[in-house]
Design a protein around this motif. Structure first.
Motif, PDB file in Angstrom:
ATOM      1  N   PRO A 242       0.826  -1.220   0.000  1.00 33.08           N
ATOM      2  CA  PRO A 242       0.000   0.000   0.000  1.00 33.08           C
ATOM      3  C   PRO A 242       0.856   1.265   0.000  1.00 33.08           C
ATOM      4  O   PRO A 242       1.962   1.294   0.545  1.00 33.08           O
ATOM      5  CB  PRO A 242      -0.814  -0.114   1.297  1.00 33.08           C
ATOM      6  N   GLY A 243       0.322   2.313  -0.606  1.00 30.35           N
ATOM      7  CA  GLY A 243       1.005   3.597  -0.618  1.00 30.35           C
ATOM      8  C   GLY A 243       0.622   4.458   0.571  1.00 30.35           C
ATOM      9  O   GLY A 243      -0.165   4.054   1.442  1.00 30.35           O
ATOM     10  N   THR A 244       1.157   5.673   0.603  1.00 28.13           N
ATOM     11  CA  THR A 244       0.953   6.555   1.758  1.00 28.13           C
ATOM     12  C   THR A 244      -0.392   7.281   1.714  1.00 28.13           C
ATOM     13  O   THR A 244      -0.773   7.924   2.697  1.00 28.13           O
ATOM     14  CB  THR A 244       2.074   7.607   1.822  1.00 28.13           C
ATOM     15  N   ALA A 245      -1.083   7.218   0.576  1.00 28.26           N
ATOM     16  CA  ALA A 245      -2.423   7.824   0.479  1.00 28.26           C
ATOM     17  C   ALA A 245      -3.442   6.755   0.102  1.00 28.26           C
ATOM     18  O   ALA A 245      -4.446   7.043  -0.547  1.00 28.26           O
ATOM     19  CB  ALA A 245      -2.419   8.943  -0.549  1.00 28.26           C
ATOM     20  N   GLU A 246      -3.186   5.538   0.527  1.00 30.21           N
ATOM     21  CA  GLU A 246      -3.983   4.382   0.110  1.00 30.21           C
ATOM     22  C   GLU A 246      -5.476   4.600   0.357  1.00 30.21           C
ATOM     23  O   GLU A 246      -5.899   4.957   1.461  1.00 30.21           O
ATOM     24  CB  GLU A 246      -3.523   3.137   0.873  1.00 30.21           C
ATOM     25  N   GLY A 247      -6.263   4.413  -0.698  1.00 29.02           N
ATOM     26  CA  GLY A 247      -7.709   4.474  -0.585  1.00 29.02           C
ATOM     27  C   GLY A 247      -8.307   5.863  -0.542  1.00 29.02           C
ATOM     28  O   GLY A 247      -9.533   6.009  -0.551  1.00 29.02           O
ATOM     29  N   LYS A 248      -7.488   6.907  -0.506  1.00 36.21           N
ATOM     30  CA  LYS A 248      -8.021   8.263  -0.349  1.00 36.21           C
ATOM     31  C   LYS A 248      -8.445   8.861  -1.689  1.00 36.21           C
ATOM     32  O   LYS A 248      -7.811   8.630  -2.722  1.00 36.21           O
ATOM     33  CB  LYS A 248      -6.976   9.176   0.292  1.00 36.21           C
ATOM     34  N   SER A 249      -9.496   9.644  -1.638  1.00 33.60           N
ATOM     35  CA  SER A 249      -9.954  10.429  -2.776  1.00 33.60           C
ATOM     36  C   SER A 249     -10.093  11.884  -2.337  1.00 33.60           C
ATOM     37  O   SER A 249      -9.896  12.214  -1.156  1.00 33.60           O
ATOM     38  CB  SER A 249     -11.285   9.881  -3.299  1.00 33.60           C
ATOM     39  N   ASP A 250     -10.416  12.748  -3.285  1.00 35.82           N
ATOM     40  CA  ASP A 250     -10.499  14.184  -2.979  1.00 35.82           C
ATOM     41  C   ASP A 250     -11.370  14.484  -1.764  1.00 35.82           C
ATOM     42  O   ASP A 250     -10.993  15.273  -0.883  1.00 35.82           O
ATOM     43  CB  ASP A 250     -11.054  14.942  -4.194  1.00 35.82           C
ATOM     44  N   ASP A 251     -12.524  13.861  -1.700  1.00 42.36           N
ATOM     45  CA  ASP A 251     -13.455  14.155  -0.605  1.00 42.36           C
ATOM     46  C   ASP A 251     -12.892  13.736   0.741  1.00 42.36           C
ATOM     47  O   ASP A 251     -13.151  14.383   1.768  1.00 42.36           O
ATOM     48  CB  ASP A 251     -14.797  13.471  -0.850  1.00 42.36           C
ATOM     49  N   ASP A 252     -12.101  12.648   0.767  1.00 40.27           N
ATOM     50  CA  ASP A 252     -11.480  12.209   2.022  1.00 40.27           C
ATOM     51  C   ASP A 252     -10.482  13.252   2.525  1.00 40.27           C
ATOM     52  O   ASP A 252     -10.444  13.569   3.717  1.00 40.27           O
ATOM     53  CB  ASP A 252     -10.770  10.869   1.824  1.00 40.27           C
ATOM     54  N   VAL A 253      -9.667  13.754   1.618  1.00 41.11           N
ATOM     55  CA  VAL A 253      -8.677  14.757   2.003  1.00 41.11           C
ATOM     56  C   VAL A 253      -9.368  16.036   2.452  1.00 41.11           C
ATOM     57  O   VAL A 253      -8.962  16.669   3.437  1.00 41.11           O
ATOM     58  CB  VAL A 253      -7.713  15.052   0.835  1.00 41.11           C
ATOM     59  N   LEU A 254     -10.423  16.413   1.760  1.00 45.36           N
ATOM     60  CA  LEU A 254     -11.153  17.618   2.141  1.00 45.36           C
ATOM     61  C   LEU A 254     -11.747  17.484   3.539  1.00 45.36           C
ATOM     62  O   LEU A 254     -11.712  18.436   4.334  1.00 45.36           O
ATOM     63  CB  LEU A 254     -12.247  17.911   1.122  1.00 45.36           C
ATOM     64  N   ARG A 255     -12.260  16.298   3.868  1.00 41.21           N
ATOM     65  CA  ARG A 255     -12.788  16.087   5.233  1.00 41.21           C
ATOM     66  C   ARG A 255     -11.673  16.198   6.273  1.00 41.21           C
ATOM     67  O   ARG A 255     -11.882  16.758   7.365  1.00 41.21           O
ATOM     68  CB  ARG A 255     -13.471  14.719   5.316  1.00 41.21           C
ATOM     69  N   GLU A 256     -10.484  15.678   5.957  1.00 40.90           N
ATOM     70  CA  GLU A 256      -9.352  15.812   6.883  1.00 40.90           C
ATOM     71  C   GLU A 256      -8.999  17.278   7.106  1.00 40.90           C
ATOM     72  O   GLU A 256      -8.683  17.689   8.235  1.00 40.90           O
ATOM     73  CB  GLU A 256      -8.139  15.065   6.330  1.00 40.90           C
ATOM     74  N   LEU A 257      -9.023  18.052   6.040  1.00 40.46           N
ATOM     75  CA  LEU A 257      -8.726  19.475   6.172  1.00 40.46           C
ATOM     76  C   LEU A 257      -9.761  20.176   7.039  1.00 40.46           C
ATOM     77  O   LEU A 257      -9.412  21.006   7.891  1.00 40.46           O
ATOM     78  CB  LEU A 257      -8.674  20.129   4.791  1.00 40.46           C
ATOM     79  N   ARG A 258     -11.021  19.840   6.851  1.00 43.14           N
ATOM     80  CA  ARG A 258     -12.085  20.453   7.662  1.00 43.14           C
ATOM     81  C   ARG A 258     -11.880  20.136   9.144  1.00 43.14           C
ATOM     82  O   ARG A 258     -12.066  20.994  10.009  1.00 43.14           O
ATOM     83  CB  ARG A 258     -13.455  19.940   7.218  1.00 43.14           C
ATOM     84  N   ARG A 259     -11.484  18.891   9.423  1.00 43.63           N
ATOM     85  CA  ARG A 259     -11.268  18.517  10.835  1.00 43.63           C
ATOM     86  C   ARG A 259     -10.070  19.240  11.434  1.00 43.63           C
ATOM     87  O   ARG A 259     -10.022  19.487  12.644  1.00 43.63           O
ATOM     88  CB  ARG A 259     -11.074  17.003  10.946  1.00 43.63           C
ATOM     89  N   ALA A 260      -9.093  19.582  10.593  1.00 41.28           N
ATOM     90  CA  ALA A 260      -7.870  20.214  11.101  1.00 41.28           C
ATOM     91  C   ALA A 260      -7.975  21.731  11.207  1.00 41.28           C
ATOM     92  O   ALA A 260      -7.087  22.373  11.776  1.00 41.28           O
ATOM     93  CB  ALA A 260      -6.699  19.851  10.187  1.00 41.28           C
TER      94      ALA A 260
END
Length: 765
Positions: free
Chosen positions: A305-323
């Motif tokens: 697996p890579g370091t962004a395994e399974g992630k899509s744009d919406d997943d990253v955006l949710r992480e940003l919102r939480r941070a």
């Protein structure tokens, strides 16, 4: 060479330099430190003091370069030519031309007799060999001129001896020392000038009234070689036995090899000489790059697996919102609030990532376009288990960078592959490799709250949250060394970079900004202008909203709050030249914006057409969307070395800004980016390139150069966004504006890997 020491205080034009012992004349500069001047002018708004008025990122880099400025030298040769090894990377920005102009001016020789090359990695230069933050001309402007002036002074003394006249009667003109009657070419004087008695030389630089080269528009010194194909890039080098080499990479970001099922079969394919596992995938060496691609496609690789395994744009955006940091309680006075989203974007340099390497058991030699060659040299030596002194790193000219070549991953891979195969390699990334596994501008959100009352802006708060930006390419080392002495104190690389590269140009009362970063699983980098395009785009859109709330014209509102006279001048100029406020059809509107950084000022006015009947065409299944039909750029960078080069920089910045706002983004899905090349990564195309562009280079009150290489990106992006908001009546908040419209499934060029939506160009089938 004498031991360097701090020079005594000198006037603006008087300096001390060295003559280095050599068969021909070699001259260098010795410089002391001077404090930066802010040049701010008070205006009627509420004051908002800025850290960057004391010191900005460019000041930090300039101060870091000064202690070793005496180690860069100008050489005069017996054939009458002058050479200079520039300790920066030429990647298309034209710094070899501007450096040659400085030497030609101060030394008094024709420009075509100056040869500017790129210096190999020189660890003794410390922080004086890092190309970034628009710093090259600022940091080298005086050292290059002083070194050339030292050479001029010595040549005049040698000419006085040769002609038997007083040195005061002589001038150096067009490459010859003359008293008005007799002439001696500098080549005939070079050896004599090098052997005169003193080694420490006081010089006086030319006054601007004497300039005949600096400030005049000049064609690039490498232009003919570039258009005729004679210019040498890394892949043009003929290193003996260096065969084409490519890497089979994982289908997800930073995936690692778990196993390879058919190494022997692939090694037996036509033209293939070597196949083996390296840290980033499976390397293939063959007689041609086409054979490399065939072999890469034939490999049967299983991947971890890579370091962004399974992630899509919406997943990253949710992480940003939480941070995101809390904005705080809603104010009691009227306010404007907005949240903006900026998607992943690619550096998209014309030349892909590439390097040549020849690694032997006891030494290594590397050729690549590197903007941080000293850090690259250390990293390669550590990877190979060699002493840094056993690794030679040659800096080649590059076909674009925009921050990409601050990283040296291709050089590391080439070194690994050459060591593994025990043969020289010429390693090139596939275009799709750069889009999918290369460096990206991180996805980010920016939230703004501005309060106002009685026609005044009371406060402006901007909270920027971003996927982590990797600054491990050398800028981090500069910050580590110098940040403790700066107002920001001892903080993380990214925080220092952020605070020293951002500023509030308006008197908006209590102005604050904050950066939070999250998720370091992506290969990010310092894309051109780094944080500024996102920060400025969000700020300028809110400035438009403030103007609307207060019932004011966007241009006049900006002008009334801008705190610097130079800033108001560039804004006035684009409004004047662009005909701000002229009548336009419905769906067509003007946008105006301002951005200042690194002692330079820039304003941009654009006209944007959003009408469906003119923008609804489809190109390769993508809607073309809004079109910029006109652009006016006004720029004040202080002392301009080459106006033609500055104009070219502003045109490139404008194209970048249009792309960032309207079309350019990477789409992340299941741990990988979908885009593979310019057929589906929509950089600015002909259809949204303005047919009417004017660049106005302003006269300046500043006698030193400011930064130019990145300056125009942020203002261009913001002006297009503001025009879109005025044309449609809706403020854009998700960038690029066409991000969703351009979403697609790429069409495979070979049978697809099961359960993989990508095209398979760069990994196993």
């Amino acid at each position: 060479m004498p031991e360097p020491h701090r020079a005594a205080p000198l006037s603006r034009r008087h300096f001390v330099g060295y003559v280095v012992a050599a068969p021909t004349l070699v001259a260098a500069a010795e410089l002391g430190l001077t404090a930066p001047a802010s040049g701010r002018v008070a205006t009627a708004g509420l004051p908002s003091p800025e850290i960057t008025e004391i010191a900005d990122l460019n000041d930090l880099m300039t101060v870091a370069a000064l202690p070793t400025s005496q180690l860069i030298t100008v050489e005069v040769h017996a054939d009458g030519t002058v050479s200079f090894a520039l300790p920066r990377a030429e990647v298309g920005q034209g710094i070899t031309t501007s450096s040659a102009m400085l030497i030609a001016e101060e030394l008094g020789v024709p420009l075509d007799r100056v040869r500017v090359g790129l210096a190999d990695a020189r660890p003794e230069l410390l922080f004086n060999q890092l190309t970034g933050a628009s710093n090259t001309t600022i940091a080298t402007y005086t050292p290059i001129r002083v070194a050339a002036a030292v050479a001029r002074t010595r040549l005049l003394r040698a000419g006085a001896q040769e002609l038997g006249v007083d040195v005061g009667r002589l001038r150096l003109v067009d490459g010859a020392v003359t008293d008005g009657l007799a002439r001696v070419d500098i080549g005939a004087l070079a050896e004599r000038a090098a052997t005169l008695d003193t080694v420490r030389v006081a010089v006086t630089l030319k006054d601007e009234d004497e300039f005949t080269v600096i400030g005049t528009p000049r064609t690039r010194v490498d232009a003919l070689a570039a258009v005729t194909g004679r210019k040498q890039f890394a892949m043009d080098l003929q290193v003996p036995d260096a065969w084409p080499t490519m890497i089979c990479r994982a289908p997800t970001i930073n995936g690692k090899v778990a196993g390879v099922g058919n190494l022997a079969q692939v090694r037996a394919m036509p033209g293939v000489s070597d196949v083996g596992v390296v840290s980033t995938g499976v390397a293939v060496r063959a007689r041609t790059f086409g054979q490399c691609i065939d072999a890469v496609r034939a490999l049967e690789v299983s991947w971890k697996p890579g370091t962004a395994e399974g992630k899509s744009d919406d997943d990253v955006l949710r992480e940003l919102r939480r941070a995101e940091a809390p904005m705080g309680l809603r104010p009691l006075v009227p306010s404007v609030e907005a949240t903006f989203t900026f998607r992943f974007r690619s550096n998209s340099a014309l030349e892909t990532n590439c390097a040549v390497a020849d690694v032997r058991p006891d030494r290594a030699e590397i050729w690549s376009s590197l903007k941080s060659p000293i850090v690259a040299k250390k990293a390669i030596a550590a990877r190979l288990g060699l002493a840094p002194s056993a690794v030679a790193v040659h800096v080649t000219e590059g076909g674009g960078s925009f921050g990409r070549k601050l990283f040296f991953d291709a050089a590391l891979e080439a070194a690994e592959a050459s060591r593994l195969f025990r043969k020289p390699v010429k390693l090139m990334w596939h275009r799709a490799d750069d889009s999918r596994q290369g460096r990206t501008h991180p996805m980010a959100t920016s939230r703004v709250r501005a309060t106002h009352l009685a026609g005044k802006v009371l406060s402006f708060r901007q909270l920027h949250t971003s996927v982590s930006t990797d600054l491990g390419h050398g800028l981090g080392e500069v910050i580590t060394a110098l940040a403790a002495s700066l107002p920001v104190g001892d903080v993380a690389f990214s925080q220092t970079f952020f605070q020293l590269s951002q500023n509030m140009p308006y008197n908006f009362g209590a102005s604050t900004r904050q950066l939070r970063e999250t998720d370091n699983g992506f290969n990010t980098g310092s894309m051109r202008n780094v944080y500024s395009p996102d920060m400025v785009c969000a700020r300028e859109l809110v400035v438009d909203q403030l103007a609307r709330k207060l019932g004011q014209d966007p241009y006049r509102f900006r002008r009334s709050f801008l705190r610097d006279a130079r800033a108001r001048a560039v804004l006035d100029k684009v409004a004047e030249v662009g005909g701000w406020g002229r009548s336009l059809p419905p769906g067509v509107a003007q946008g105006i914006s301002f951005h200042g950084e690194y002692h330079s000022m820039n304003a941009v006015l654009v006209e944007l057409d959003t009408r469906p009947e003119t923008t609804g065409r489809r190109i390769r299944d993508a809607v073309t969307g809004p079109r910029v039909t006109r652009a006016v750029v006004a720029v004040d960078v202080g002392r301009v070395v080459n106006p033609k080069g500055l104009e070219a920089q502003m045109l490139g910045c404008l194209m970048d800004g249009i792309a960032l706002t309207l079309t350019s983004s990477l789409h992340l899905r299941d741990g990988h980016f979908l885009e593979a090349s310019w057929d589906n990564y929509f950089y600015t195309r002909q259809w949204n390139t303005p047919p009417d562009i004017q660049v106005v280079v302003m006269p300046s009150t500043r006698d030193k150069p400011g930064g130019a290489g990145e300056l125009g990106v942020a203002a261009s992006a913001a002006a297009v966004a503001c025009a879109y908001g005025r044309a449609t009546g809706t403020m854009p908040t998700d960038f690029p504006i066409n991000h969703q419209t351009l979403s697609f499934e790429p069409k495979p060029t070979v049978p697809p890997v099961p359960a993989s939506p990508t095209d398979g160009l760069t990994w196993a089938q």
